[in-house]
Design an enzyme around this catalytic site. Sequence first.
Site, PDB file in Angstrom:
ATOM      1  N   HIS A 128       0.871  -1.187   0.000  1.00 31.38           N
ATOM      2  CA  HIS A 128       0.000   0.000   0.000  1.00 31.38           C
ATOM      3  C   HIS A 128       0.907   1.237   0.000  1.00 31.38           C
ATOM      4  O   HIS A 128       2.012   1.202   0.551  1.00 31.38           O
ATOM      5  CB  HIS A 128      -0.829  -0.045   1.289  1.00 31.38           C
ATOM      6  CG  HIS A 128      -1.932   0.954   1.370  1.00 31.38           C
ATOM      7  ND1 HIS A 128      -1.723   2.266   1.718  1.00 31.38           N
ATOM      8  CD2 HIS A 128      -3.267   0.839   1.174  1.00 31.38           C
ATOM      9  CE1 HIS A 128      -2.878   2.903   1.738  1.00 31.38           C
ATOM     10  NE2 HIS A 128      -3.837   2.057   1.407  1.00 31.38           N
ATOM     11  N   ASP A 205       2.826  -4.423   8.184  1.00 27.31           N
ATOM     12  CA  ASP A 205       1.569  -3.700   7.996  1.00 27.31           C
ATOM     13  C   ASP A 205       0.434  -4.726   8.105  1.00 27.31           C
ATOM     14  O   ASP A 205       0.222  -5.537   7.199  1.00 27.31           O
ATOM     15  CB  ASP A 205       1.582  -3.029   6.621  1.00 27.31           C
ATOM     16  CG  ASP A 205       0.236  -2.414   6.255  1.00 27.31           C
ATOM     17  OD1 ASP A 205      -0.732  -2.587   7.021  1.00 27.31           O
ATOM     18  OD2 ASP A 205       0.151  -1.786   5.191  1.00 27.31           O
ATOM     19  N   GLN A 208      -4.798  -5.408   6.919  1.00 30.33           N
ATOM     20  CA  GLN A 208      -5.776  -6.332   6.339  1.00 30.33           C
ATOM     21  C   GLN A 208      -5.750  -7.698   7.019  1.00 30.33           C
ATOM     22  O   GLN A 208      -6.424  -8.623   6.565  1.00 30.33           O
ATOM     23  CB  GLN A 208      -5.532  -6.503   4.827  1.00 30.33           C
ATOM     24  CG  GLN A 208      -5.668  -5.231   4.022  1.00 30.33           C
ATOM     25  CD  GLN A 208      -7.097  -4.679   4.003  1.00 30.33           C
ATOM     26  OE1 GLN A 208      -8.055  -5.356   4.363  1.00 30.33           O
ATOM     27  NE2 GLN A 208      -7.232  -3.425   3.604  1.00 30.33           N
ATOM     28  N   LYS A 231     -10.753  -0.422  10.169  1.00 34.70           N
ATOM     29  CA  LYS A 231     -10.901  -1.646   9.369  1.00 34.70           C
ATOM     30  C   LYS A 231     -11.297  -2.829  10.254  1.00 34.70           C
ATOM     31  O   LYS A 231     -11.569  -3.911   9.757  1.00 34.70           O
ATOM     32  CB  LYS A 231      -9.595  -1.959   8.638  1.00 34.70           C
ATOM     33  CG  LYS A 231      -9.253  -0.924   7.562  1.00 34.70           C
ATOM     34  CD  LYS A 231      -8.068  -1.336   6.765  1.00 34.70           C
ATOM     35  CE  LYS A 231      -7.462  -0.195   5.969  1.00 34.70           C
ATOM     36  NZ  LYS A 231      -8.208   0.152   4.765  1.00 34.70           N
ATOM     37  N   CYS A 374      -4.795   2.223  -3.730  1.00 36.28           N
ATOM     38  CA  CYS A 374      -3.544   2.706  -3.115  1.00 36.28           C
ATOM     39  C   CYS A 374      -2.399   1.718  -3.333  1.00 36.28           C
ATOM     40  O   CYS A 374      -1.498   1.622  -2.473  1.00 36.28           O
ATOM     41  CB  CYS A 374      -3.710   3.015  -1.633  1.00 36.28           C
ATOM     42  SG  CYS A 374      -4.806   4.393  -1.316  1.00 36.28           S
TER      43      CYS A 374
END
Length: 420
Positions: A128, A205, A208, A231, A374
């Site tokens: 991202h 990261d 997700q 999220k 993104c």
Amino acid sequence: MTFTQERTIADQVRHDFPLLDQEVNGKALVYLDNAATSQKPQFVLNTLRDYYQQYNSNVHRGAHTLSNKATDAYEAARDKVAKFVNAASRQEIVFTRNATEAINLVAYSWGMNNLQPGDEIITVVMEHHSNIVPWQFVAQKTGAVLKFVELTPEQTFDFEHFKTLLSEKTKLVCVVHVSNTLGCINPVAEISKLAHKNGAKVLIDACQSTPHMPIDVQEIGCDWLVASGHKMCATTGIGFLYGKQEILESMPPFLGGGEMIAEVFLDYFTYGELPHKFEAGTPAIGEAIALGAAVDYLNSIGMDKIHAYEAELTAYLFQQLDKIPQIKIYGPYPNSKGEGRAALAAFTAGEVHANDLAPLLDQEGVAIRSGHHCTQPLHRYLDIPGTARVSLSFYNTREEIDVFIKALKDTLDFFHSILG
Ligand SMILES: Cc1ncc(COP(=O)(O)O)c(C=O)c1O
């Protein structure tokens, strides 16, 4: 809440999400844009409302009851997040505005102060923008060099290529846990292990992954991990940075101001203890407390169960998409049980541009995302202008996938009738 095997998770939680029960463009809403942001259960909304209606007050500096109550709830939320990711201590959780801010915190505080010309940062073409641009800032300022791991033919993290990039020059490896476009689940524990063997630090990261599977930072072995509350069923305006305590202790503050100091004189200051050293100014108090409620809510269902149910939905989604000849899905395929990738599918549809699909599906009440999500460098790498992305959550149902598939087929038929 007790969850039974007979009814799906979605059946059991659906009524917790009032927003989902509405019509959009005269059709029942089918919300399949969960990778962009999740919907919020009533329990989280009530928690935020209760804070503002009953004990809104500033934290850490209060000599009064409301402030103490707000401080207790804010710090309890930190404990919940620490436990949720299995941090070794509460000092290892810093509240930020979102994952992007958490990455920037590490980039400015650690990257700018520890990297030198010729040092190397390894990241991945699938990242991202928020895990690329901050490192470009650092590279521009320090003279460090960015290297990118490429993809395997199955469009997953190419571990062999990663090994060839690693050297004594590697000081940092920044990797997305689950790609928001390819849906692949990267082997972050193995990546961390190998990076550490080479003396590099590791940032993961987890935007997700935290909403969809159990996360254990000690098992992953990373130095930092970032995520966004919005999220994972919490509100916008709150995210967190996990960092190993000794590393966070070695890092200078990112922002200066109230809350982060021990003492301030006219010509210098000393900074406070972890984690407050990184939380300058009044934090997003209600939002952090609501994030704690979101963690409680996810735990009440169980992250293992969420992951398993979403895998079932993924298997069904792929079966249905595969029946449409023009559709090309990016990223690895799941196994027959839907395992091995995340519950999302970014796809192209022949000559029909993704950006034309999303507005027409919206007319049918189906919310998906189109564009580059993104991940412009990834789309360039794949040589495609954009993808349509459908992304699922535990409150979605097979019936919603059916509505989406029908709307998609009808839309493609419509385009083919006018394109000839
Ligand atoms: C993989 C990944 N990383 C980082 C981000 C950035 O999250 P935020 O905008 O909440 O900081 C996103 C958001 O889409 C994402 O999917």
